[in-house]
Design a protein around this motif. Structure first.
Motif, PDB file in Angstrom:
ATOM      1  N   CYS A  34       0.856  -1.180   0.000  1.00  0.00           N
ATOM      2  CA  CYS A  34       0.000   0.000   0.000  1.00  0.00           C
ATOM      3  C   CYS A  34       0.896   1.235   0.000  1.00  0.00           C
ATOM      4  N   VAL A  35       0.836   2.034  -1.060  1.00  0.00           N
ATOM      5  CA  VAL A  35       1.695   3.215  -1.206  1.00  0.00           C
ATOM      6  C   VAL A  35       0.842   4.424  -1.597  1.00  0.00           C
ATOM      7  N   HIS A  36       1.442   5.610  -1.536  1.00  0.00           N
ATOM      8  CA  HIS A  36       0.713   6.834  -1.890  1.00  0.00           C
ATOM      9  C   HIS A  36       0.514   6.971  -3.399  1.00  0.00           C
ATOM     10  N   PHE A  37       1.505   6.584  -4.180  1.00  0.00           N
ATOM     11  CA  PHE A  37       1.449   6.758  -5.628  1.00  0.00           C
ATOM     12  C   PHE A  37       1.940   5.489  -6.314  1.00  0.00           C
ATOM     13  N   PRO A  38       1.437   5.193  -7.517  1.00  0.00           N
ATOM     14  CA  PRO A  38       1.851   3.967  -8.222  1.00  0.00           C
ATOM     15  C   PRO A  38       3.360   3.838  -8.419  1.00  0.00           C
ATOM     16  N   HIS A  39       4.039   4.947  -8.683  1.00  0.00           N
ATOM     17  CA  HIS A  39       5.489   4.857  -8.909  1.00  0.00           C
ATOM     18  C   HIS A  39       6.281   4.632  -7.617  1.00  0.00           C
ATOM     19  N   GLU A  52      12.376   4.638 -12.606  1.00  0.00           N
ATOM     20  CA  GLU A  52      11.208   5.472 -12.860  1.00  0.00           C
ATOM     21  C   GLU A  52      11.332   6.052 -14.253  1.00  0.00           C
ATOM     22  N   LEU A  53      10.287   5.840 -15.053  1.00  0.00           N
ATOM     23  CA  LEU A  53      10.313   6.249 -16.445  1.00  0.00           C
ATOM     24  C   LEU A  53       9.648   7.601 -16.680  1.00  0.00           C
ATOM     25  N   GLY A  54       9.105   8.176 -15.653  1.00  0.00           N
ATOM     26  CA  GLY A  54       8.427   9.458 -15.781  1.00  0.00           C
ATOM     27  C   GLY A  54       6.931   9.267 -15.823  1.00  0.00           C
ATOM     28  N   GLU A  55       6.208  10.351 -15.594  1.00  0.00           N
ATOM     29  CA  GLU A  55       4.750  10.348 -15.617  1.00  0.00           C
ATOM     30  C   GLU A  55       4.160   9.272 -14.697  1.00  0.00           C
ATOM     31  N   GLY A  56       4.794   9.024 -13.561  1.00  0.00           N
ATOM     32  CA  GLY A  56       4.269   8.082 -12.584  1.00  0.00           C
ATOM     33  C   GLY A  56       4.440   6.618 -12.952  1.00  0.00           C
ATOM     34  N   ILE A  57       5.290   6.325 -13.920  1.00  0.00           N
ATOM     35  CA  ILE A  57       5.503   4.947 -14.363  1.00  0.00           C
ATOM     36  C   ILE A  57       6.876   4.472 -13.894  1.00  0.00           C
ATOM     37  N   SER A  58       6.898   3.302 -13.300  1.00  0.00           N
ATOM     38  CA  SER A  58       8.178   2.718 -12.903  1.00  0.00           C
ATOM     39  C   SER A  58       8.183   1.245 -13.285  1.00  0.00           C
ATOM     40  N   ILE A  59       9.390   0.722 -13.472  1.00  0.00           N
ATOM     41  CA  ILE A  59       9.561  -0.696 -13.794  1.00  0.00           C
ATOM     42  C   ILE A  59      10.637  -1.271 -12.884  1.00  0.00           C
TER      43      ILE A  59
END
Length: 122
Positions: free
Chosen positions: A72-77, A91-98
């Protein structure tokens, strides 16, 4: 020690070992007693998504529930990698991470390679 005595003892030990292994196998196979402990049967995880979905639906999170780790986190990234010891998060930007395998590279090398690939240089 005479050779005959030595051979007799040697063959006796071998016979005892084989007999013990053979009947020990049957005890395990047919649930024979003696030891007083029972082996628990383990069952493989189902091959469909039903188990995971029930875990996901049963998890309580008032923010964002990470689908890969059920954190459980505050933001998807902010989701952590499932295997942090062998993966690096990029982190790839715009809230996207891999999460990518470290692959034996030195510290930070995976992130450099991902950045080069994003720029089309790799």
């Amino acid at each position: 020690m005479e050779l005959r005595t030595f051979m007799f003892l040697f063959i006796s030990f071998i016979t005892f070992g084989v007999t013990h292994a053979q009947f020990g196998f049957f005890d395990q196979m047919f649930g024979g007693g003696g030891g007083g402990h029972h082996q628990q049967q383990q069952q493989n995880v189902r091959s469909d998504a039903q188990w995971y979905q029930s875990q996901y639906e049963g998890a309580h999170c008032d923010k964002y529930l990470c689908p890969g780790t059920l954190s459980c986190v505050h933001f998807p990234h902010h989701c952590p990698c499932a295997w942090e010891t062998v993966e690096e998060k990029a982190e790839l930007g715009e809230g996207i991470s891999i999460c990518a395998s470290k692959g034996g590279y030195k510290e930070g090398e995976t992130l450099k390679k991902i950045e080069l690939a994003r720029k089309g240089l790799l």
